[in-house]
Design an enzyme around this catalytic site. Structure first.
Site, PDB file in Angstrom:
ATOM      1  CG  ASN A  90      17.948  20.097 -21.631  1.00 48.42           C
ATOM      2  OD1 ASN A  90      18.939  18.793 -21.548  1.00 48.42           O
ATOM      3  ND2 ASN A  90      18.481  20.904 -22.455  1.00 48.42           N
ATOM      4  CG  HIS A 117      18.860  25.296 -11.345  1.00 51.56           C
ATOM      5  ND1 HIS A 117      19.754  24.494 -11.937  1.00 51.56           N
ATOM      6  CD2 HIS A 117      17.985  25.877 -12.214  1.00 51.56           C
ATOM      7  CE1 HIS A 117      19.406  24.413 -13.379  1.00 51.56           C
ATOM      8  NE2 HIS A 117      18.251  25.284 -13.536  1.00 51.56           N
ATOM      9  CG  HIS A 153      14.036  27.893 -14.667  1.00 53.01           C
ATOM     10  ND1 HIS A 153      14.841  28.538 -15.612  1.00 53.01           N
ATOM     11  CD2 HIS A 153      14.579  26.877 -14.595  1.00 53.01           C
ATOM     12  CE1 HIS A 153      15.967  27.929 -15.856  1.00 53.01           C
ATOM     13  NE2 HIS A 153      15.746  26.582 -15.280  1.00 53.01           N
ATOM     14  CG  LEU A 154      11.492  32.491  -9.195  1.00 53.85           C
ATOM     15  CD1 LEU A 154      11.748  33.759  -8.324  1.00 53.85           C
ATOM     16  CD2 LEU A 154      10.551  31.515  -8.739  1.00 53.85           C
ATOM     17  NE  ARG A 155       9.647  29.261 -16.990  1.00 53.12           N
ATOM     18  CZ  ARG A 155      10.686  28.192 -17.284  1.00 53.12           C
ATOM     19  NH1 ARG A 155      11.651  28.849 -17.602  1.00 53.12           N
ATOM     20  NH2 ARG A 155      10.543  26.947 -17.480  1.00 53.12           N
ATOM     21  CG  ASP A 180      16.240  22.783 -13.745  1.00 49.09           C
ATOM     22  OD1 ASP A 180      15.856  23.867 -14.032  1.00 49.09           O
ATOM     23  OD2 ASP A 180      16.578  21.903 -14.925  1.00 49.09           O
ATOM     24  CG  ASN A 193      15.884  30.443 -18.489  1.00 49.56           C
ATOM     25  OD1 ASN A 193      15.472  30.511 -17.364  1.00 49.56           O
ATOM     26  ND2 ASN A 193      15.569  29.237 -19.007  1.00 49.56           N
ATOM     27  CG  HIS A 201       7.287  24.569 -19.472  1.00 52.80           C
ATOM     28  ND1 HIS A 201       8.038  25.667 -20.040  1.00 52.80           N
ATOM     29  CD2 HIS A 201       8.455  23.956 -18.927  1.00 52.80           C
ATOM     30  CE1 HIS A 201       9.159  25.611 -20.097  1.00 52.80           C
ATOM     31  NE2 HIS A 201       9.497  24.355 -19.650  1.00 52.80           N
ATOM     32  CG  ASP A 239      19.716  26.521 -16.200  1.00 49.45           C
ATOM     33  OD1 ASP A 239      20.589  25.456 -16.524  1.00 49.45           O
ATOM     34  OD2 ASP A 239      18.412  26.742 -16.142  1.00 49.45           O
TER      35      ASP A 239
HETATM   36  O1  DOR Z   1      14.199  21.366 -18.616  1.00 50.11           O
HETATM   37  C1  DOR Z   1      14.707  22.260 -18.601  1.00 50.11           C
HETATM   38  N1  DOR Z   1      13.993  23.427 -18.479  1.00 50.11           N
HETATM   39  N2  DOR Z   1      16.020  22.465 -18.482  1.00 50.11           N
HETATM   40  C2  DOR Z   1      16.484  23.433 -18.467  1.00 50.11           C
HETATM   41  O2  DOR Z   1      17.895  23.683 -18.596  1.00 50.11           O
HETATM   42  C3  DOR Z   1      15.950  24.928 -18.566  1.00 50.11           C
HETATM   43  C4  DOR Z   1      14.488  24.765 -18.028  1.00 50.11           C
HETATM   44  C5  DOR Z   1      13.613  25.917 -18.650  1.00 50.11           C
HETATM   45  O3  DOR Z   1      13.929  26.906 -18.456  1.00 50.11           O
HETATM   46  O4  DOR Z   1      12.411  25.415 -18.939  1.00 50.11           O
END
Ligand code: DOR
Length: 470
Positions: free
Chosen positions: A303, A69, A71-73, A330, A103, A334, A161
């Site tokens: 989250n 899990h 996020h490579l964006r 996860d 996402n 950001h 997700d």
């Molecule tokens: O904190 C989170 N950030 N929870 C998620 O489920 C998505 C993720 C995100 O894409 O930034």
């Protein structure tokens, strides 16, 4: 991909503590790679003279970590992270394989986007990237994505997700397709109506701070529904970032009764190691300094939210028992601007790839887990959850040191201490509540397909030597 091993070349990892829970291996020995695969392991001289040697006395050598899990964006949010920077962060964190969430912009709901992610990973990445595709088109929760086409293109699992699949009927059909394709649906469990507007755990602390909370029940109601749907369809539901004691109990009870279907779960390092108290903030770091003393720490906004100590204890127990099979980061990078604002407005997420291992080693140092169990939750545990997807990509054996498996290995020092400095992260996401923390447990080298994706300063220079005449 990391520079893979040239054909015919061999690399010896010499005299480390070989630790592979998948075959009950825990012994001092050496490991030989050839053509990107594990050729031999054992004690004494290898069967062939190696071209190169990395000496690792006193260090642990285990299968490469697999992150289910992250996020490579990319595509779409390259200001937060790219496949190049995210996989560099992964390599530094000891992860040889990462499953990228869907996402992005556009979302990963077409053959073309899966192929784009794979192409970028091949040409610009440092570790293996296995795309996770959307459950619903555009993650809009209205129409299913093309499951067969996505699997064919290389998706190893499906997930919306970041948001839950609110429509139970749609999820039922998703599970029926996923089952036929031998893949799990990875579920972000959140009842959207119950959680609406929440920015932290619903608790006495949230009331005191005047912040709207997300109740544990929002997660638990969704987990209960998903378990019912796994039973209805006989499919595999994997619960992502489980965070509450009640959710853990639902999963445990299901696994004990085991009627039909499969239910697995992952926990993040932050939910295993941190509590909601961190919302109160600072233990140092630039962002919190910029916010000023007394401000809430938006770097602790995530989250599902960080929960209470009792939840942390329940997660740890479940991880030790194997009710939770995988530790997953996860990793949610950001920008500074996404976090440098009112707590209510800040984006949710923690940049976690580079601190994950040091943080969860705290469980071993506190005797909550033994080292082989921790390694299992980072290697064979996650590998089993995406077994079919791995097999389809020719990656069977990933998560183990078995002869013939891909030559993916993590080398670490369980006792090395270091200080978290987000300024040094390879990830573009500097958003961590751990800035300034001392962690004990450090990744020293990450090897992917027999090539060195990361070596800690000093290690490769001092200890990787070209063997004369080889
Ligand atoms: O904190 C989170 N950030 N929870 C998620 O489920 C998505 C993720 C995100 O894409 O930034």
């Amino acid at each position: 991909m990391a520079p893979t091993q040239a054909e015919g070349k061999t690399l010896l990892i010499h005299e480390g503590r070989l630790l592979d829970p998948s075959q009950g291996l825990d012994a001092v020995g050496s490991l030989l790679f050839k053509d990107g695969r594990i050729e031999w392991w054992g004690q004494g001289e290898p069967p062939v003279k190696p071209n190169a040697v990395i000496s690792v006395p006193g260090l642990v050598v285990c299968p490469g970590f697999i992150d289910l899990h992250c996020h490579l964006r990319e595509p779409g949010f390259e200001d937060k992270e790219t496949i190049a920077t995210g996989t560099r962060a992964a390599a530094r964190g000891g992860f040889t394989t990462v499953c990228s969430m869907a996402n992005t912009r556009p979302t990963v709901d077409s053959r073309a986007t899966v192929e784009l992610v794979l192409h970028k990973a091949r040409t610009e990445g440092s570790v293996r990237v296995l795309p996770v595709a959307c459950v619903t088109q555009g993650q809009q929760g209205k129409q299913l994505a093309e499951f067969g086409e996505l699997a064919e293109a290389g998706a190893v699992a499906y997930s919306d997700d970041g948001r839950p699949v609110a429509d139970a009927r749609l999820l039922r059909h998703a599970l029926e397709y996923a089952r036929a394709l031998g893949r799990p649906v990875l579920e972000h469990c959140e009842d959207p109506a119950l959680a609406a507007g929440g920015v932290m755990n619903e608790s006495a602390l949230a009331h005191r701070l005047g912040l709207k909370g997300m109740p544990a029940a929002a997660e638990e109601a969704a987990v209960a529904r998903d378990i019912a749907l796994a039973e209805l369809t006989g499919a595999h539901v994997h619960i992502q970032h489980v965070s509450t004691a009640g959710a853990v109990e639902l999963v445990r009870r299901e696994q004990q009764s085991r009627r039909v279907g499969t239910v697995t779960a992952e926990a993040t390092p932050h939910h295993l190691m941190l509590t909601e108290a961190l919302v109160l903030g600072p233990k140092g770091g630039d962002i919190t300094a910029a916010l000023g003393p007394g401000a809430y720490d938006a770097n602790a906004k995530v989250n599902p939210p960080l929960r209470a100590q009792a939840d942390v204890e329940a997660l740890r127990q479940a991880l030790a028992e194997g009710v939770i099979q995988a530790i997953a980061t996860d990793h949610a990078p950001h920008t500074l601007a996404d976090k440098l604002c009112e707590f209510d407005q800040a984006a949710s997420g923690i940049s976690g790839l580079e601190t994950a291992f040091g943080l969860v080693m705290g469980l071993v140092h506190a005797s909550v887990l033994d080292l082989p169990t921790l390694v299992a939750r980072l290697t064979s545990g996650p590998a089993r959850i995406i077994e079919r997807g791995l097999a389809d990509q020719g990656l069977s054996g990933l998560g183990s040191l078995r002869v013939g498996a891909p030559a993916d290995v993590t080398v670490f020092d369980p006792n090395a201490e270091w200080t978290v400095d987000p300024g040094q992260f390879a990830s573009k996401g500097k958003n961590t509540p751990l800035a300034g923390w001392r962690l004990k447990g450090r990744v020293m080298a990450t090897i992917v397909g027999g090539g060195i994706a990361y070596a800690a300063p000093g290690l490769a220079v001092q200890k990787a030597v070209e063997v004369a005449g080889a």
